[in-house]
Design an enzyme around this catalytic site. Structure first.
Site, PDB file in Angstrom:
ATOM      1  N   PHE A   1     -10.825   8.176   6.913  1.00  0.00           N
ATOM      2  CA  PHE A   1     -11.088   8.228   5.479  1.00  0.00           C
ATOM      3  C   PHE A   1     -12.177   7.227   5.167  1.00  0.00           C
ATOM      4  CE2 PHE A   1      -7.668   5.294   6.388  1.00  0.00           C
ATOM      5  CZ  PHE A   1      -7.969   4.169   5.641  1.00  0.00           C
ATOM      6  N   GLY A   2     -12.551   7.118   3.907  1.00  0.00           N
ATOM      7  CA  GLY A   2     -13.563   6.138   3.512  1.00  0.00           C
ATOM      8  C   GLY A   2     -14.900   6.407   4.194  1.00  0.00           C
ATOM      9  N   TYR A   3     -15.463   5.355   4.777  1.00  0.00           N
ATOM     10  CA  TYR A   3     -16.782   5.439   5.394  1.00  0.00           C
ATOM     11  C   TYR A   3     -16.729   5.850   6.863  1.00  0.00           C
ATOM     12  CZ  TYR A   3     -18.379   3.018   1.181  1.00  0.00           C
ATOM     13  OH  TYR A   3     -18.671   2.690  -0.122  1.00  0.00           O
TER      14      TYR A   3
ATOM     15  N   SER B   1       0.851  -1.176   0.000  1.00  0.00           N
ATOM     16  CA  SER B   1       0.000   0.000   0.000  1.00  0.00           C
ATOM     17  C   SER B   1       0.890   1.230   0.000  1.00  0.00           C
ATOM     18  CB  SER B   1      -0.893   0.021   1.251  1.00  0.00           C
ATOM     19  OG  SER B   1      -1.598   1.240   1.345  1.00  0.00           O
TER      20      SER B   1
ATOM     21  N   ARG C   1      -8.923  -3.400  10.898  1.00  0.00           N
ATOM     22  CA  ARG C   1      -7.592  -3.728  10.374  1.00  0.00           C
ATOM     23  C   ARG C   1      -6.631  -4.055  11.512  1.00  0.00           C
ATOM     24  NH1 ARG C   1      -6.994   0.478   7.876  1.00  0.00           N
ATOM     25  NH2 ARG C   1      -7.982  -0.205   5.963  1.00  0.00           N
TER      26      ARG C   1
ATOM     27  N   ASP D   1      -7.342  -6.068   2.413  1.00  0.00           N
ATOM     28  CA  ASP D   1      -8.483  -5.574   1.667  1.00  0.00           C
ATOM     29  C   ASP D   1      -9.597  -5.398   2.684  1.00  0.00           C
ATOM     30  OD1 ASP D   1      -9.543  -4.755  -0.898  1.00  0.00           O
ATOM     31  OD2 ASP D   1     -10.925  -6.434  -0.710  1.00  0.00           O
TER      32      ASP D   1
END
Length: 204
Positions: A153-155, A7, A183, A72
């Site tokens: 970030f993201g949702y 990443s 994670r 992922d």
């Protein structure tokens, strides 16, 4: 021992570093894809988080010869039968458009009372010898009806974890999030395999 994290997201490296530090695992030098020669990243066409994590980790090992950790992750909404799931990053049609993804999901869920959801992460470790290990972490909670918070970030702005005091994931500081996140949970389960690699390297 160098370990590639597949990443370019510095937050993911820091999260793994924090987990290793917390568990007392030393001797691991994490490098990102920004620190190695460019290589073609695989198409994430797996049907599960595990499929995609393994795709990325295998590609990293093949390109660099280093042990590789990849993850992922995404949001699984109960009322949508686990979606957006592996499509989380491109739910609105454009990969990585967090604002559009959040807006579309909130619109789809506007009239639905069942708000249960979970962040899910699958982390994979693949070694140059061909060994493969995976671990899954879940962070249960519920969908909010409007974004809150500026962190993450993201949702994160529309997800309220079940193990905090009513704040969204985007209202938590980095330490709070790293201690609880999907994670981080998966990485903690994977970390002993990294420790075993370090031990084997020392014995060579």
């Amino acid at each position: 021992m160098k370990v590639l994290v597949a990443s370019g997201n510095a937050k993911k490296l820091r999260e793994l570093e924090a987990v290793l530090l917390d568990l007392g695992i030393t001797g691991v030098e994490l490098v990102s894809i920004r620190d190695v020669a460019p290589y073609p990243e695989p198409v994430e066409d797996g049907l599960t988080f595990e499929d995609n994590a393994l795709l990325k980790a295998r590609a990293g090992v093949a390109a660099t010869g280093l042990p590789c950790v990849a993850d992922d992750s995404g949001l699984a909404v109960t009322a949508l039968k686990g979606m957006p799931g592996v499509l989380s990053a491109r739910w609105s049609g454009t990969h990585g458009d967090d604002e559009a993804n959040n807006a579309l999901l909130l619109a789809q869920m506007a009239d639905i009372g069942l708000r249960d959801a979970a962040f899910v992460s699958c982390c994979a470790l693949v070694t140059p010898a061909g060994d493969e290990f995976t671990a899954e972490g879940r962070w249960e909670g519920r969908l909010l009806r409007a974004p809150r918070g500026e962190n993450g970030f993201g949702y994160d702005p529309i997800f309220e974890p079940g193990d905090v005091d009513g704040r969204s994931s985007a209202e938590l500081d980095a330490d709070e999030k790293n201690a609880r996140s999907h994670r981080a949970r998966a990485l903690r389960e994977l970390a002993p395999h990294l420790a075993a690699l370090v031990e084997a390297k020392v014995k060579e």
